[in-house]
Design a protein around this motif. Structure first.
Motif, PDB file in Angstrom:
ATOM      1  N   GLN A  10      -7.845   5.673  -5.313  1.00  0.00           N
ATOM      2  CA  GLN A  10      -7.676   6.617  -6.427  1.00  0.00           C
ATOM      3  C   GLN A  10      -6.348   7.373  -6.354  1.00  0.00           C
ATOM      4  N   GLY A  11      -5.298   6.625  -6.067  1.00  0.00           N
ATOM      5  CA  GLY A  11      -3.971   7.231  -6.042  1.00  0.00           C
ATOM      6  C   GLY A  11      -3.634   7.976  -4.773  1.00  0.00           C
ATOM      7  N   CYS A  12      -4.442   7.847  -3.724  1.00  0.00           N
ATOM      8  CA  CYS A  12      -4.157   8.508  -2.437  1.00  0.00           C
ATOM      9  C   CYS A  12      -3.213   7.633  -1.616  1.00  0.00           C
ATOM     10  N   HIS A  13      -1.967   7.538  -2.060  1.00  0.00           N
ATOM     11  CA  HIS A  13      -1.029   6.624  -1.404  1.00  0.00           C
ATOM     12  C   HIS A  13      -0.601   7.111  -0.030  1.00  0.00           C
ATOM     13  N   VAL A  14      -0.321   8.395   0.108  1.00  0.00           N
ATOM     14  CA  VAL A  14       0.104   8.923   1.406  1.00  0.00           C
ATOM     15  C   VAL A  14      -0.970   8.659   2.460  1.00  0.00           C
ATOM     16  N   GLU A  15      -2.214   8.890   2.098  1.00  0.00           N
ATOM     17  CA  GLU A  15      -3.317   8.651   3.030  1.00  0.00           C
ATOM     18  C   GLU A  15      -3.491   7.160   3.316  1.00  0.00           C
ATOM     19  N   PHE A  16      -3.279   6.319   2.323  1.00  0.00           N
ATOM     20  CA  PHE A  16      -3.395   4.875   2.513  1.00  0.00           C
ATOM     21  C   PHE A  16      -2.372   4.391   3.536  1.00  0.00           C
ATOM     22  N   VAL A  17      -1.137   4.821   3.394  1.00  0.00           N
ATOM     23  CA  VAL A  17      -0.095   4.432   4.345  1.00  0.00           C
ATOM     24  C   VAL A  17      -0.421   4.963   5.742  1.00  0.00           C
TER      25      VAL A  17
END
Length: 268
Positions: A10-17
């Motif tokens: 859901q757009g949590c890119h920083v957390e995904f990386v």
């Protein structure tokens, strides 16, 4: 080689990386299963799409309701909602390539007796049947009339699956079951009003995983952040992946071989 299943980005890119770094994920050897809803609500929806698409064959992705909503807005003429965070995707120079990639994702992936869909699997559907039904929606998404399908897929009726359904009603029930399901009754009819935890079921309904199946597959699903990664009272081998990153929870990866869970906290 490790295979990890991850819930809604859901757009949590920083957390995904950060999660991939913590896993020491190597796309040359490791694999990801992503339970859908890559986009919407968080600030990094465009970056999430680009990141996952760039993983190529290392990532298996199923479509969630927010992913389908993006496609409906971009290619079905559906109005965006006030809380949507899709503008960056719609205005991106690589939007068409990203949308093409997203539109070609399946609603369901399966490896032996392990199956993942965004919302789960009703006990009334056998695995082979579920694959066939998901394929009907995937064919609609890949057809020249995909825009009409994206416009017509919205709605809560019919709420119950029947084998004799046809046309857009049939496709709508398949989409709703695989991407929006939480509570069902004994016949498999869907309730869309209740969205809290497993204990908030309306009278006559229960979480889909509290009904027994005739087989014993491993069922991976996202969608239901209020479960916080648990499946209380489950009577099947269901594993909840959405731990509510965008709602102040965490982004979690499940190692499909060991069962170990690794999480990074949400930053919202």
């Amino acid at each position: 080689m490790s295979t990890y299943a991850i819930g809604d980005l859901q757009g949590c890119h920083v957390e995904f990386v950060a999660l991939l770094e913590r896993l020491a994920f190597d796309p040359r050897h490791d694999r990801l299963w992503l339970a859908g809803d890559l986009v919407n609500r968080g600030p990094g929806s465009l970056a999430c799409l680009r990141e996952v698409e760039a993983l190529g064959e290392a990532a298996r992705v199923v479509l969630g309701n927010h992913d389908l909503h993006l496609l409906a807005v971009a290619r079905g003429g559906v109005q965006a909602k006030r809380k949507d965070t899709l503008a960056a995707i719609l205005e991106a120079p690589d939007r068409e390539a990203l949308l093409d990639w997203l539109q070609s994702r399946p609603l369901l992936v399966r490896d032996g007796d392990t199956l993942m869909s965004h919302a789960g699997m009703p006990p009334q559907w056998e695995l082979d049947q579920a694959e066939r039904l998901a394929g009907e929606v995937e064919s609609a998404l890949g057809s020249e009339r995909s825009g009409a399908f994206l416009r017509g897929m919205y709605g809560n009726e019919p709420a119950c699956w029947r084998d004799d359904l046809d046309g857009i009603d049939r496709l709508r029930v398949i989409v709703n079951t695989l991407t929006r399901m939480r509570f069902i009754d004994a016949r498999g009819c869907l309730d869309f009003a209740a969205k809290e935890g497993a204990g908030s079921a309306p009278p006559g309904f229960a979480p889909w995983f509290q009904y027994p199946r005739d087989d014993d597959p491993r069922l991976l699903f996202g969608h239901w952040a209020a479960l916080q990664g648990t499946t209380p009272g489950s009577r099947v081998r269901a594993e909840a992946l959405d731990t509510g990153c965008i709602w102040g929870g965490a982004l979690t990866a499940l190692d499909l071989e060991t069962g170990e869970r690794v999480s990074v906290p949400g930053r919202h």
